[in-house]
Design an enzyme around this catalytic site. Structure first.
Site, PDB file in Angstrom:
ATOM      1  N   PHE B 122       0.859  -1.178   0.000  1.00 42.92           N
ATOM      2  CA  PHE B 122       0.000   0.000   0.000  1.00 42.92           C
ATOM      3  C   PHE B 122       0.897   1.229   0.000  1.00 42.92           C
ATOM      4  O   PHE B 122       2.083   1.149   0.333  1.00 42.92           O
ATOM      5  CB  PHE B 122      -0.906  -0.019   1.249  1.00 42.92           C
ATOM      6  N   GLN B 234      -8.085  14.285   4.473  1.00 45.24           N
ATOM      7  CA  GLN B 234      -7.464  13.482   3.420  1.00 45.24           C
ATOM      8  C   GLN B 234      -8.368  13.401   2.201  1.00 45.24           C
ATOM      9  O   GLN B 234      -9.526  13.015   2.307  1.00 45.24           O
ATOM     10  CB  GLN B 234      -7.191  12.060   3.926  1.00 45.24           C
ATOM     11  N   HIS B 236      -8.780  11.325  -0.924  1.00 47.87           N
ATOM     12  CA  HIS B 236      -8.323  10.076  -1.529  1.00 47.87           C
ATOM     13  C   HIS B 236      -8.113  10.345  -3.012  1.00 47.87           C
ATOM     14  O   HIS B 236      -8.950  10.974  -3.642  1.00 47.87           O
ATOM     15  CB  HIS B 236      -9.374   8.979  -1.306  1.00 47.87           C
ATOM     16  N   LEU B 250     -15.642   5.607  -3.580  1.00 47.52           N
ATOM     17  CA  LEU B 250     -14.254   5.176  -3.415  1.00 47.52           C
ATOM     18  C   LEU B 250     -13.823   4.117  -4.431  1.00 47.52           C
ATOM     19  O   LEU B 250     -14.490   3.113  -4.627  1.00 47.52           O
ATOM     20  CB  LEU B 250     -14.058   4.608  -2.004  1.00 47.52           C
ATOM     21  N   GLU B 253      -7.494   1.937  -2.948  1.00 45.41           N
ATOM     22  CA  GLU B 253      -6.058   2.009  -3.186  1.00 45.41           C
ATOM     23  C   GLU B 253      -5.507   0.654  -3.610  1.00 45.41           C
ATOM     24  O   GLU B 253      -4.458   0.559  -4.240  1.00 45.41           O
ATOM     25  CB  GLU B 253      -5.355   2.493  -1.899  1.00 45.41           C
ATOM     26  N   ARG B 284      -1.058   9.327  -0.208  1.00 40.03           N
ATOM     27  CA  ARG B 284      -2.312   9.799  -0.804  1.00 40.03           C
ATOM     28  C   ARG B 284      -2.299  11.304  -1.073  1.00 40.03           C
ATOM     29  O   ARG B 284      -2.850  11.764  -2.070  1.00 40.03           O
ATOM     30  CB  ARG B 284      -3.482   9.440   0.117  1.00 40.03           C
ATOM     31  N   HIS B 348     -12.064  12.042   1.913  1.00 44.69           N
ATOM     32  CA  HIS B 348     -12.081  10.644   2.354  1.00 44.69           C
ATOM     33  C   HIS B 348     -12.013  10.491   3.865  1.00 44.69           C
ATOM     34  O   HIS B 348     -12.757   9.704   4.449  1.00 44.69           O
ATOM     35  CB  HIS B 348     -10.889   9.940   1.703  1.00 44.69           C
ATOM     36  N   ARG B 382      -2.966  10.193   6.441  1.00 45.84           N
ATOM     37  CA  ARG B 382      -3.059   8.819   6.907  1.00 45.84           C
ATOM     38  C   ARG B 382      -2.602   7.839   5.826  1.00 45.84           C
ATOM     39  O   ARG B 382      -2.928   8.022   4.657  1.00 45.84           O
ATOM     40  CB  ARG B 382      -4.505   8.495   7.294  1.00 45.84           C
TER      41      ARG B 382
END
Lengths: 503, 547
Positions: B122, B234, B236, B250, B253, B284, B348, B382
């Protein structure tokens, strides 16, 4: 922006004695979902409209409703003009909100602490296909068995099987599920049809739980008797009349030009209980240029064993039924029993193509029959509609046979899944539901295409139940009567039992 | 005239948990070992919150070669060193045990060998650390947690909102509730846990579920709790752009984790220009800014996004690892096995929130918090996979320490408090403006003026709009709409907290970019610490001092 007009079934427990339908006209964006249309109603027409929703991405299972009578997730299904939105077939609390809490609360969890490690690859792979449930309860709302029997329902059975497959739980799930109505499921597959996650509950949960129950000696006595019969005779029913295989020659040449050739898998019901119906179908094919080859050594397809979890004897049946056709070089095998067709297509790995009679007629075309003015309705056999995805072909044929075709809702008649033999009361309740639906259409005959449905609905219906090919046979007979010409298509060549003993 | 006379009732418990997402469910399971626990959900238990829709995965140090030290460093670096190191230490060291708890309760995460959890790469992490169940990882967690909750005696109160915390002097002593029919109620508790999740529904384009309206931030703020870093929103990088009503949905990721590549309308893999080393798996904040820059400079797609492409992957791999993505896009007429997705950034996650200690205690006695409603764990940005871990680590801790709170005696007059709340409801019944009208303008101004790139001028403009909206009274034409009125009031509070935080922080850091400010420091040597907001005042910590 698009303008759509659609209806919503409303019910306010504070003021309404019963639900009623309201029509709304709203502006929505291109590609809007049903949920967006409901939001539009609340913002543009009536802010009191009540409905559940949350994630908006098909994962939380809050927003299931019926659109045009089919359960969908409102957040994923595209809205359209003139759609009819209604709550699921569960107790309605308010407008589109139904009671879900009590059902969800009763879904089982594993007993933690017995074994707490990670899963093996095998256990993981086994559980995966039935793990995606989002508990939207579409299956529960559509299950015919729940309506007439003491049955915990598809979602609960799926959860029980998921736990049964988990080494981290060691309770006896099969015994528990027998008490929860495991044997009341007719395996009609309506739950799979409406599942937004396409979970094959009948095949992957119900039948597998029945297998476990079988290993634990919990099989219903009547189901056991059927299995014993198959083991001893290769057939699910005993011989009370001359069978198709005894009476008809192995090869039936058509009258006139040969337009096609198929092997025929007769099936226990048509072979031993409804041989006349099968032979009328064969005559219809003879008239229409199809050569039919009928290997006499064929046996039961094994469907009654699979549906009731008694699968230990299945491989031997499968071998016989595959070899009898391949040894004759047959590449297409015809079924007229919806259950056999579904089994050969879904539970076998056949080297030949399996084709249902309705598909065959649609594919090859037939001599147009004379149409009648008798009002008729059609019952969709579960194993044809959901097992094989065949719905349009029989309707097209029926529209050639009557000028007055009347639809009724497709619902299981109760004959499947071993319920008719194992729990006749449950099957009878579902059969009575069919009688009511047939009566509502006002039809003078109910047409179908499955021996189990034919037999079972006939016991409960006030009007005759007719196989679709029998109807076609009768139409040709009528044409011959009117023209006075009979090209001999009805005379099927007889089987010569054993030339040596005959001498 | 609408009848709002409340048929209220008072119930008591040892621990009240507000919110039934991943953090709330975990907290309730833990707290129930210490005494009677009530789980309050504004939805049906387990169906609300963002955990159930979380796709990507759960970060845990499990494999040989990885270490909690590495996880700590990745999290701090990803968070632009604004994270509270104690909280990060707690997160990385306990995340593996909490993952094992889920396994013990029956979770079915993907395995790469017998009894060896599979882990995928990730963004912003130097090790394949993200455990997953296909692309329905959060659903797997919620399924596991709700199954366990059904096995316990936890009292579930469903489809009921907390509209205010019940204050007994400075102590939080439970909550005022409003059920879906608009009936007021009171729950008294020795300890209360806020687990209400995030609030990016305050933005026009957001990944959050309908419950992601930030109510917990507003409840805590009104009660006097301290919140930190509320400006850290955040975005995304990959949300859907089409059709209009699905904007923001969404796109996990995991799509990039599994090898998906980003391209502009010229077919260029543009991440080469922004982060050639990490490419699509940069953090991100970086990927979101890169995509936004491409779009603003005219290299976007027809629907205002960029392409995210997995067509080079084998179809069966997509079907197995990204089944939900495949299914969702098919519903919208795009087959991701053969066609690229169109994506653009979407609001997000709120990194900021209630200030907590590693024991999940807020600044108010009797009040604990866990999950996205808290601040300090993720700093200024994050890492993907850390949120699900956060819910379990701090959910467990909140449940434990709330459970250990001694019994308290109520000294406040509940009837008096209820009549104040009833008056508030009465005011909504006589309100001026439909709540959705207020919400729509709020979301638009936040998207336009407090988004990925920020200036003081735009933030001030947003504040003017929010102030004007706060002077309107949302109108309930039926008592069943009272919840919606409370929610939009809370959203306005959250929006104001985000704007104030963003004005306070005169630097660019992590997800917060002030394009009107030139700075000569890197995140590591920034002179600033947390922004701190409460009803008693606002400030930004400067190096060498603590607020």
């Amino acid at each position: 922006m698009n303008t759509i007009t659609f209806t919503i079934e409303r019910f306010d427990p504070d003021t309404d004695p019963a639900s009623h339908t309201e029509s709304y006209t709203v502006e929505i964006n291109e590609g809007a979902r049903v949920l967006d249309a409901l939001h539009a109603v609340r913002e543009q027409c009536d802010p009191t409209l009540a409905y559940r929703y949350c994630c908006g991405s098909g994962q939380c299972g809050s927003c299931s409703v019926r659109v045009d009578n089919e359960p969908v997730l409102a957040c994923m299904h595209e809205a359209h003009d003139e759609m009819a939105v209604a709550p699921l077939n569960l107790p309605v609390e308010h407008d589109l909100m139904v009671e879900m809490e009590s059902y969800l609360q009763d879904l089982a969890g594993i007993t933690p602490g017995i074994f707490s490690g990670y899963l093996t690859m095998d256990a993981n792979e086994a559980i995966r296909p039935i793990r995606d449930c989002i508990e939207c309860l579409a299956c529960v709302s559509e299950c015919p068995a729940i309506a007439v029997a003491d049955f915990a329902g598809p979602a609960a059975m799926r959860q029980e099987m998921r736990i049964a497959l988990d080494p981290r739980d060691d309770r006896d799930r099969a015994a528990l599920t027998v008490d929860e109505g495991l044997f009341t499921c007719t395996t009609c597959q309506r739950c799979l049809e409406v599942c937004p996650k396409h979970i094959a509950i009948p095949g992957k949960a119900i039948e597998k739980l029945r297998e476990i129950a079988h290993r634990e000696g919990l099989t219903l006595p009547r189901h056991q008797a059927v299995a014993d019969m198959v083991r001893s005779s290769g057939r699910t029913v005993d011989r009370i009349m001359g069978t198709v295989l005894e009476q008809v020659a192995e090869v039936i040449e058509p009258v006139g030009e040969v337009r096609g050739e198929v092997g025929f898998f007769v099936g226990c019901m048509y072979n031993s209980r409804l041989p006349e119906t099968a032979m009328k179908m064969l005559a219809v094919l003879r008239r229409n240029g199809i050569r039919v080859i009928i290997p006499p050594e064929q046996v039961c397809c094994g469907s009654p064993l699979i549906r009731t979890g008694q699968t230990d004897y299945l491989p031997s049946l499968q071998r016989t039924n595959i070899e009898c056709f391949t040894s004759r070089g047959i590449d297409t095998v015809l079924t007229m029993c919806a259950g056999c067709g579904s089994t050969l297509k879904n539970d076998y790995d056949t080297p030949y193509r399996v084709i249902d009679i309705n598909e065959l007629i649609a594919e090859y075309g037939i001599e147009p029959p004379v149409s009648s003015s008798v009002p008729m309705t059609y019952h969709d056999p579960c194993h044809l509609k959901r097992g094989q995805g065949i719905t349009e072909e029989p309707r097209a044929l029926l529209r050639m046979l009557t000028d007055d075709f009347r639809e009724m809702p497709a619902r299981c008649c109760g004959a499947g899944g071993g319920v008719r033999s194992g729990l006749p009361d449950v099957a009878a309740n579902l059969g009575r539901d069919r009688r009511e639906e047939i009566a509502k259409t006002g039809a003078a005959a109910c047409v179908t295409s499955c021996p189990f449905c034919e037999f079972h609905i006939a016991e409960h219906s006030d009007v005759p139940v007719i196989n679709i090919t029998t109807l076609l046979f009768e139409a040709y007979e009528k044409m011959d009567e009117e023209s006075g010409v009979d090209p001999g298509w009805k005379d099927l060549p007889c089987r010569i039992i054993n030339p040596k003993t005959a001498e | 005239m609408v009848n709002i006379m409340p048929g209220y009732h008072v119930t008591d418990c040892h621990v009240l948990v507000i919110g039934s997402g991943g953090a709330g469910c975990r907290a309730a399971l833990e707290a129930s070992q210490y005494g009677e626990t009530m789980l309050l959900s504004r939805t049906l238990t387990g169906k609300g919150g963002c955990t159930v829709m979380a796709e990507g995965g759960y970060n845990a140090v499990l494999a040989e070669g990885d270490s909690t030290g590495l996880h700590f460093e990745d999290t701090m670096r990803g968070g632009a060193y604004l994270n509270n190191p104690d909280l990060v230490e707690t997160l990385v060291s306990e995340s593996p045990d909490r993952f094992r708890d889920l396994a013990a309760w029956g979770s079915v995460f993907d395995m790469e060998g017998d009894c060896v959890p599979a882990q995928r790469p990730f963004g912003g992490q130097r090790f394949n650390r993200t455990c997953y169940a296909g692309d329905r990882s959060g659903h797997e967690m919620i399924a596991t947690l709700t199954e366990q909750i059904r096995n316990t005696k936890i009292r579930q109160v469903q489809e009921t909102s907390a509209i205010d915390l019940l204050m007994d002097g400075h102590r939080v002593a439970g909550a005022i509730t409003l059920d879906r029919d608009g009936n007021l109620g009171v729950v008294t508790a020795d300890a209360t846990i806020l687990a209400t999740g995030g609030g990016t529904r305050c933005y026009d384009i957001s990944t959050n579920c309908a419950a992601g309206t930030g109510d917990g931030f507003a409840l805590g703020y009104r009660a006097g709790a301290t919140l930190i870093d509320m400006e850290m929103v955040q975005f995304h990088p990959t949300g859907a752009v089409y059709p209009p009503d699905s904007r923001g949905r969404l796109i996990t990721e995991a799509v990039r984790g599994e090898g998906g590549v980003l391209k502009n309308n010229l077919g260029e893999r543009f991440m080469e220009r922004y982060d050639p080393e990490r490419m699509e798996l940069s953090t991100r904040d970086v990927v979101s800014r890169s995509i936004t820059t491409e779009i603003l400079e005219g290299r976007g797609t027809e629907h205002g996004g960029v392409y995210l492409d997995v067509t080079h992957l084998p179809a069966e791999e997509i079907e197995r690892r990204l089944p939900i993505m495949l299914e969702q896009f098919l519903q919208f007429g795009v087959d991701i096995r053969v066609q690229p997705m169109e994506v653009a950034p979407t609001a997000h996650h709120l990194m900021g929130g209630l200030k907590i200690t590693p024991d999940a205690a807020t600044t108010l006695p009797g009040l604990f918090a866990c999950g996205e409603v808290t601040g300090g764990i993720h700093g200024a940005n994050r890492l993907g996979g850390n949120a699900l871990a956060d819910t379990q680590v701090f959910g467990k801790r909140a449940g434990e320490f709330a459970g250990k709170t001694p019994a308290a005696t109520l000294t406040v007059d509940v009837d008096e408090i209820l009549s104040t709340e009833a008056a508030r409801c009465e005011a909504y019944c006589n309100g001026t403006t439909a709540p959705h009208v207020i919400a729509r303008e709020l979301k638009q101004t936040m998207w336009d003026n407090a988004g990925i790139f920020r200036t003081a001028e735009e933030l001030n403009e947003a504040e003017v709009t929010i102030s004007r909206l706060q002077n309107l009274v949302p109108k309930a034409v039926h008592r069943r709409m009272l919840n919606e009125c409370c929610t939009v009031t809370n959203m306005l509070t959250v929006a104001r907290l985000i704007i104030h935080g963003a004005l306070l922080r005169k630097e660019s850091r992590g997800a917060h970019v002030r394009s009107d400010i030139v700075q000569n420091w890197t995140p590591e040597d920034s002179p600033f610490g947390h922004t701190v907001q409460s009803i008693f005042g606002t400030s930004i910590e400067e190096k060498g001092e603590k607020a």
